[in-house]
Design a protein around this motif. Structure first.
Motif, PDB file in Angstrom:
ATOM      1  N   LEU A 161      49.106 -25.924  42.358  1.00 10.31           N
ATOM      2  CA  LEU A 161      47.904 -25.091  42.423  1.00 10.31           C
ATOM      3  C   LEU A 161      47.232 -25.194  43.797  1.00 10.31           C
ATOM      4  O   LEU A 161      46.750 -24.197  44.336  1.00 10.31           O
ATOM      5  CB  LEU A 161      46.919 -25.499  41.323  1.00 10.31           C
ATOM      6  CG  LEU A 161      47.296 -25.067  39.915  1.00 10.31           C
ATOM      7  CD1 LEU A 161      46.307 -25.657  38.906  1.00 10.31           C
ATOM      8  CD2 LEU A 161      47.337 -23.565  39.788  1.00 10.31           C
ATOM      9  N   LYS A 162      47.226 -26.392  44.360  1.00 12.82           N
ATOM     10  CA  LYS A 162      46.644 -26.552  45.693  1.00 12.82           C
ATOM     11  C   LYS A 162      47.440 -25.751  46.713  1.00 12.82           C
ATOM     12  O   LYS A 162      46.870 -25.104  47.597  1.00 12.82           O
ATOM     13  CB  LYS A 162      46.619 -28.032  46.086  1.00 12.82           C
ATOM     14  CG  LYS A 162      45.541 -28.821  45.375  1.00 12.82           C
ATOM     15  CD  LYS A 162      45.573 -30.287  45.784  1.00 12.82           C
ATOM     16  CE  LYS A 162      44.529 -31.101  45.020  1.00 12.82           C
ATOM     17  NZ  LYS A 162      44.602 -32.519  45.356  1.00 12.82           N
ATOM     18  N   THR A 163      48.766 -25.786  46.583  1.00 13.98           N
ATOM     19  CA  THR A 163      49.621 -25.034  47.501  1.00 13.98           C
ATOM     20  C   THR A 163      49.370 -23.538  47.352  1.00 13.98           C
ATOM     21  O   THR A 163      49.241 -22.819  48.348  1.00 13.98           O
ATOM     22  CB  THR A 163      51.108 -25.359  47.227  1.00 13.98           C
ATOM     23  OG1 THR A 163      51.316 -26.760  47.411  1.00 13.98           O
ATOM     24  CG2 THR A 163      52.018 -24.580  48.141  1.00 13.98           C
ATOM     25  N   GLU A 164      49.289 -23.067  46.108  1.00 11.12           N
ATOM     26  CA  GLU A 164      49.028 -21.652  45.859  1.00 11.12           C
ATOM     27  C   GLU A 164      47.656 -21.253  46.376  1.00 11.12           C
ATOM     28  O   GLU A 164      47.501 -20.172  46.949  1.00 11.12           O
ATOM     29  CB  GLU A 164      49.125 -21.349  44.367  1.00 11.12           C
ATOM     30  CG  GLU A 164      50.537 -21.353  43.842  1.00 11.12           C
ATOM     31  CD  GLU A 164      50.609 -21.049  42.360  1.00 11.12           C
ATOM     32  OE1 GLU A 164      49.735 -20.325  41.849  1.00 11.12           O
ATOM     33  OE2 GLU A 164      51.544 -21.540  41.733  1.00 11.12           O
ATOM     34  N   THR A 165      46.678 -22.116  46.187  1.00 10.16           N
ATOM     35  CA  THR A 165      45.333 -21.827  46.674  1.00 10.16           C
ATOM     36  C   THR A 165      45.325 -21.714  48.192  1.00 10.16           C
ATOM     37  O   THR A 165      44.711 -20.802  48.758  1.00 10.16           O
ATOM     38  CB  THR A 165      44.348 -22.924  46.208  1.00 10.16           C
ATOM     39  OG1 THR A 165      44.345 -22.957  44.782  1.00 10.16           O
ATOM     40  CG2 THR A 165      42.946 -22.664  46.721  1.00 10.16           C
ATOM     41  N   ALA A 166      46.029 -22.621  48.851  1.00 14.91           N
ATOM     42  CA  ALA A 166      46.101 -22.574  50.311  1.00 14.91           C
ATOM     43  C   ALA A 166      46.786 -21.288  50.775  1.00 14.91           C
ATOM     44  O   ALA A 166      46.337 -20.654  51.741  1.00 14.91           O
ATOM     45  CB  ALA A 166      46.842 -23.798  50.840  1.00 14.91           C
ATOM     46  N   ALA A 167      47.854 -20.894  50.081  1.00 17.25           N
ATOM     47  CA  ALA A 167      48.560 -19.664  50.434  1.00 17.25           C
ATOM     48  C   ALA A 167      47.640 -18.457  50.232  1.00 17.25           C
ATOM     49  O   ALA A 167      47.607 -17.536  51.058  1.00 17.25           O
ATOM     50  CB  ALA A 167      49.826 -19.519  49.600  1.00 17.25           C
ATOM     51  N   LEU A 168      46.893 -18.472  49.132  1.00 20.75           N
ATOM     52  CA  LEU A 168      45.962 -17.383  48.848  1.00 20.75           C
ATOM     53  C   LEU A 168      44.871 -17.316  49.916  1.00 20.75           C
ATOM     54  O   LEU A 168      44.541 -16.240  50.411  1.00 20.75           O
ATOM     55  CB  LEU A 168      45.342 -17.567  47.467  1.00 20.75           C
ATOM     56  CG  LEU A 168      44.276 -16.558  47.061  1.00 20.75           C
ATOM     57  CD1 LEU A 168      44.828 -15.147  47.068  1.00 20.75           C
ATOM     58  CD2 LEU A 168      43.709 -16.890  45.709  1.00 20.75           C
ATOM     59  N   GLN A 169      44.338 -18.471  50.278  1.00 21.96           N
ATOM     60  CA  GLN A 169      43.297 -18.502  51.305  1.00 21.96           C
ATOM     61  C   GLN A 169      43.838 -17.983  52.636  1.00 21.96           C
ATOM     62  O   GLN A 169      43.147 -17.265  53.358  1.00 21.96           O
ATOM     63  CB  GLN A 169      42.741 -19.915  51.452  1.00 21.96           C
ATOM     64  CG  GLN A 169      41.888 -20.331  50.273  1.00 21.96           C
ATOM     65  CD  GLN A 169      41.490 -21.802  50.303  1.00 21.96           C
ATOM     66  OE1 GLN A 169      42.133 -22.607  50.964  1.00 21.96           O
ATOM     67  NE2 GLN A 169      40.442 -22.141  49.575  1.00 21.96           N
TER      68      GLN A 169
END
Length: 144
Positions: free
Chosen positions: A56-64
């Motif tokens: 989720l942290k990785t996905e959040t970073a990608a989204l950001q």
């Protein structure tokens, strides 16, 4: 001959005591095995949660990152819009008959701006949906 009664035990033989001790030892052994299995299961669950949190942290970073990219694109379009508006004003002052061309350019730019905003929103919604679905799947898998 039956085993001798121990003094003061009201008919309880040493054989009865040994049998009860063996039963208690077996129960203790089973409980210890169960505790070991539960601890292993807990560790696996914690590891799965940690992996899910990392994902989720990785996905959040990608989204950001994607949002930042789209915001930059949006800022560039706003800058283009300002430049176009300045050119329109300049052209209108030099050649008043060019209103239709300026309006068309403005309309095109406005459509691009709306498209960028929609793309940012859609990308954010899609990433959030995927993350929620993945968490649900992982949670269901962990339950099984």
């Amino acid at each position: 001959p039956p085993p001798k009664e121990e003094s003061g035990t009201c008919g309880v033989t040493s054989e009865d005591t040994r049998r009860k001790l063996a039963e208690k030892s077996e129960k203790l052994k089973l409980l210890q095995e169960k505790i070991t299995r539960l601890k292993a299961s807990q560790e696996e669950t914690e590891l799965a949660h940690a992996k899910r949190e990392d994902a989720l942290k990785t996905e959040t970073a990608a989204l950001q990152s994607k949002i930042a990219e789209l915001e930059e694109w949006s800022a560039d379009l706003l800058l283009e819009k300002q430049v176009l508006q300045e050119k329109v004003m300049e052209l209108e002052s030099v050649n008043p008959g060019q209103d239709k061309t300026a309006d068309a350019a403005q309309e095109t730019h406005d459509k691009q701006e709306v498209a960028v905003k929609e793309a940012v929103e859609e990308a954010a919604e899609e990433v959030v949906k995927e993350a929620v679905e993945r968490v649900k799947r992982d949670a269901e898998r962990d339950k099984v």
